[in-house]
Design a protein around this motif. Structure first.
Motif, PDB file in Angstrom:
ATOM      1  N   LEU A 126      39.169  42.068  38.635  1.00 57.56           N
ATOM      2  CA  LEU A 126      38.985  42.488  40.020  1.00 57.56           C
ATOM      3  C   LEU A 126      40.110  43.400  40.477  1.00 57.56           C
ATOM      4  N   ALA A 127      41.339  43.054  40.149  1.00 60.87           N
ATOM      5  CA  ALA A 127      42.476  43.879  40.568  1.00 60.87           C
ATOM      6  C   ALA A 127      42.358  45.302  40.023  1.00 60.87           C
ATOM      7  N   MET A 128      41.930  45.451  38.791  1.00 57.14           N
ATOM      8  CA  MET A 128      41.774  46.776  38.192  1.00 57.14           C
ATOM      9  C   MET A 128      40.586  47.514  38.826  1.00 57.14           C
ATOM     10  N   PHE A 129      39.498  46.794  39.101  1.00 59.05           N
ATOM     11  CA  PHE A 129      38.322  47.394  39.737  1.00 59.05           C
ATOM     12  C   PHE A 129      38.707  48.025  41.075  1.00 59.05           C
TER      13      PHE A 129
ATOM     14  N   ASN B 139      36.104  39.681  49.644  1.00 60.19           N
ATOM     15  CA  ASN B 139      35.185  40.603  50.322  1.00 60.19           C
ATOM     16  C   ASN B 139      34.723  41.778  49.472  1.00 60.19           C
ATOM     17  N   LEU B 140      34.550  41.597  48.174  1.00 64.03           N
ATOM     18  CA  LEU B 140      33.981  42.651  47.341  1.00 64.03           C
ATOM     19  C   LEU B 140      32.484  42.697  47.608  1.00 64.03           C
TER      20      LEU B 140
ATOM     21  N   THR C  45      42.362  31.868  32.265  1.00 62.07           N
ATOM     22  CA  THR C  45      43.377  32.292  33.239  1.00 62.07           C
ATOM     23  C   THR C  45      42.941  32.100  34.690  1.00 62.07           C
ATOM     24  N   GLU C  46      41.641  31.892  34.912  1.00 60.25           N
ATOM     25  CA  GLU C  46      41.033  31.799  36.249  1.00 60.25           C
ATOM     26  C   GLU C  46      41.118  33.109  37.026  1.00 60.25           C
ATOM     27  N   GLU C  47      41.440  34.204  36.345  1.00 56.72           N
ATOM     28  CA  GLU C  47      41.471  35.523  36.983  1.00 56.72           C
ATOM     29  C   GLU C  47      40.053  35.908  37.378  1.00 56.72           C
ATOM     30  N   TYR C  48      39.908  36.516  38.565  1.00 53.21           N
ATOM     31  CA  TYR C  48      38.598  37.008  38.984  1.00 53.21           C
ATOM     32  C   TYR C  48      38.253  38.270  38.204  1.00 53.21           C
ATOM     33  N   MET C  49      37.020  38.318  37.727  1.00 57.40           N
ATOM     34  CA  MET C  49      36.489  39.465  37.000  1.00 57.40           C
ATOM     35  C   MET C  49      35.257  39.979  37.759  1.00 57.40           C
ATOM     36  N   VAL C  50      35.039  41.267  37.725  1.00 58.41           N
ATOM     37  CA  VAL C  50      33.846  41.870  38.316  1.00 58.41           C
ATOM     38  C   VAL C  50      32.828  42.072  37.199  1.00 58.41           C
ATOM     39  N   VAL C  51      31.607  41.627  37.443  1.00 60.76           N
ATOM     40  CA  VAL C  51      30.513  41.809  36.494  1.00 60.76           C
ATOM     41  C   VAL C  51      29.648  42.939  37.043  1.00 60.76           C
TER      42      VAL C  51
ATOM     43  N   GLY D  92      32.460  59.807  37.947  1.00 63.37           N
ATOM     44  CA  GLY D  92      31.171  60.303  38.412  1.00 63.37           C
ATOM     45  C   GLY D  92      29.946  59.465  38.131  1.00 63.37           C
ATOM     46  N   ARG D  93      30.019  58.451  37.277  1.00 64.98           N
ATOM     47  CA  ARG D  93      28.848  57.628  36.966  1.00 64.98           C
ATOM     48  C   ARG D  93      28.726  56.465  37.951  1.00 64.98           C
ATOM     49  N   ASN D  94      27.483  55.998  38.149  1.00 72.72           N
ATOM     50  CA  ASN D  94      27.227  54.897  39.071  1.00 72.72           C
ATOM     51  C   ASN D  94      27.034  53.580  38.334  1.00 72.72           C
ATOM     52  N   TYR D  95      27.472  52.515  38.997  1.00 72.47           N
ATOM     53  CA  TYR D  95      27.398  51.159  38.457  1.00 72.47           C
ATOM     54  C   TYR D  95      26.965  50.215  39.567  1.00 72.47           C
ATOM     55  N   GLU D  96      26.275  49.151  39.188  1.00 72.58           N
ATOM     56  CA  GLU D  96      25.869  48.138  40.156  1.00 72.58           C
ATOM     57  C   GLU D  96      26.704  46.883  39.955  1.00 72.58           C
ATOM     58  N   VAL D  97      27.401  46.459  40.998  1.00 69.48           N
ATOM     59  CA  VAL D  97      28.149  45.208  40.941  1.00 69.48           C
ATOM     60  C   VAL D  97      27.163  44.061  41.074  1.00 69.48           C
ATOM     61  N   ILE D  98      27.147  43.193  40.061  1.00 72.83           N
ATOM     62  CA  ILE D  98      26.272  42.023  40.030  1.00 72.83           C
ATOM     63  C   ILE D  98      26.936  40.855  40.752  1.00 72.83           C
ATOM     64  N   GLY D  99      28.226  40.684  40.513  1.00 69.97           N
ATOM     65  CA  GLY D  99      28.965  39.581  41.127  1.00 69.97           C
ATOM     66  C   GLY D  99      30.346  39.488  40.529  1.00 69.97           C
ATOM     67  N   THR D 100      30.992  38.363  40.805  1.00 69.49           N
ATOM     68  CA  THR D 100      32.294  38.110  40.221  1.00 69.49           C
ATOM     69  C   THR D 100      32.231  36.812  39.434  1.00 69.49           C
ATOM     70  N   ALA D 101      33.151  36.670  38.522  1.00 66.62           N
ATOM     71  CA  ALA D 101      33.249  35.474  37.682  1.00 66.62           C
ATOM     72  C   ALA D 101      34.724  35.167  37.498  1.00 66.62           C
ATOM     73  N   ARG D 102      35.018  33.948  37.057  1.00 70.98           N
ATOM     74  CA  ARG D 102      36.401  33.563  36.784  1.00 70.98           C
ATOM     75  C   ARG D 102      36.594  33.478  35.276  1.00 70.98           C
ATOM     76  N   HIS D 103      37.704  33.994  34.802  1.00 72.91           N
ATOM     77  CA  HIS D 103      38.052  33.879  33.385  1.00 72.91           C
ATOM     78  C   HIS D 103      38.310  32.410  33.097  1.00 72.91           C
ATOM     79  N   SER D 104      37.738  31.893  32.029  1.00 72.51           N
ATOM     80  CA  SER D 104      37.807  30.454  31.749  1.00 72.51           C
ATOM     81  C   SER D 104      39.208  29.958  31.426  1.00 72.51           C
TER      82      SER D 104
END
Length: 76
Positions: free
Chosen positions: A50-53, A4-5, A29-35, A15-27
């Motif tokens: 994702l966990a760090m995000f 549900n991200l 480890t299969e860990e979810y990454m936020v792009v 203080g800076r703004n970022y736009e989340v484009i989507g998520t991807a899987r590490h090829s």
């Protein structure tokens, strides 16, 4: 997106703004990454686990989200 991200604009705790484009899987480890994209400067793309995000950080003795959702992207 997993877990549900919400896509959209997030404010980093510094203080800076970022736009989340989507998520991807590490090829490997299969860990979810936020792009995500910087909404300043060169508008470069970045990835972060994702966990760090989603984690909190301590600022002035208080736990705050590393990235806080602030709204939908203008393109949404």
């Amino acid at each position: 997106m997993p877990a549900n991200l919400k896509p959209g604009v997030y404010r980093h705790y510094k203080g800076r703004n970022y736009e989340v484009i989507g998520t991807a899987r590490h090829s490997e480890t299969e860990e979810y990454m936020v792009v995500y994209r910087c909404l300043y400067g060169d508008h470069s793309l970045w990835v972060r686990p994702l966990a760090m995000f989603r984690e909190t950080v301590e600022v002035a003795g208080e736990q705050v989200p590393r990235f806080a959702f602030i709204g939908a992207s203008e393109d949404s």
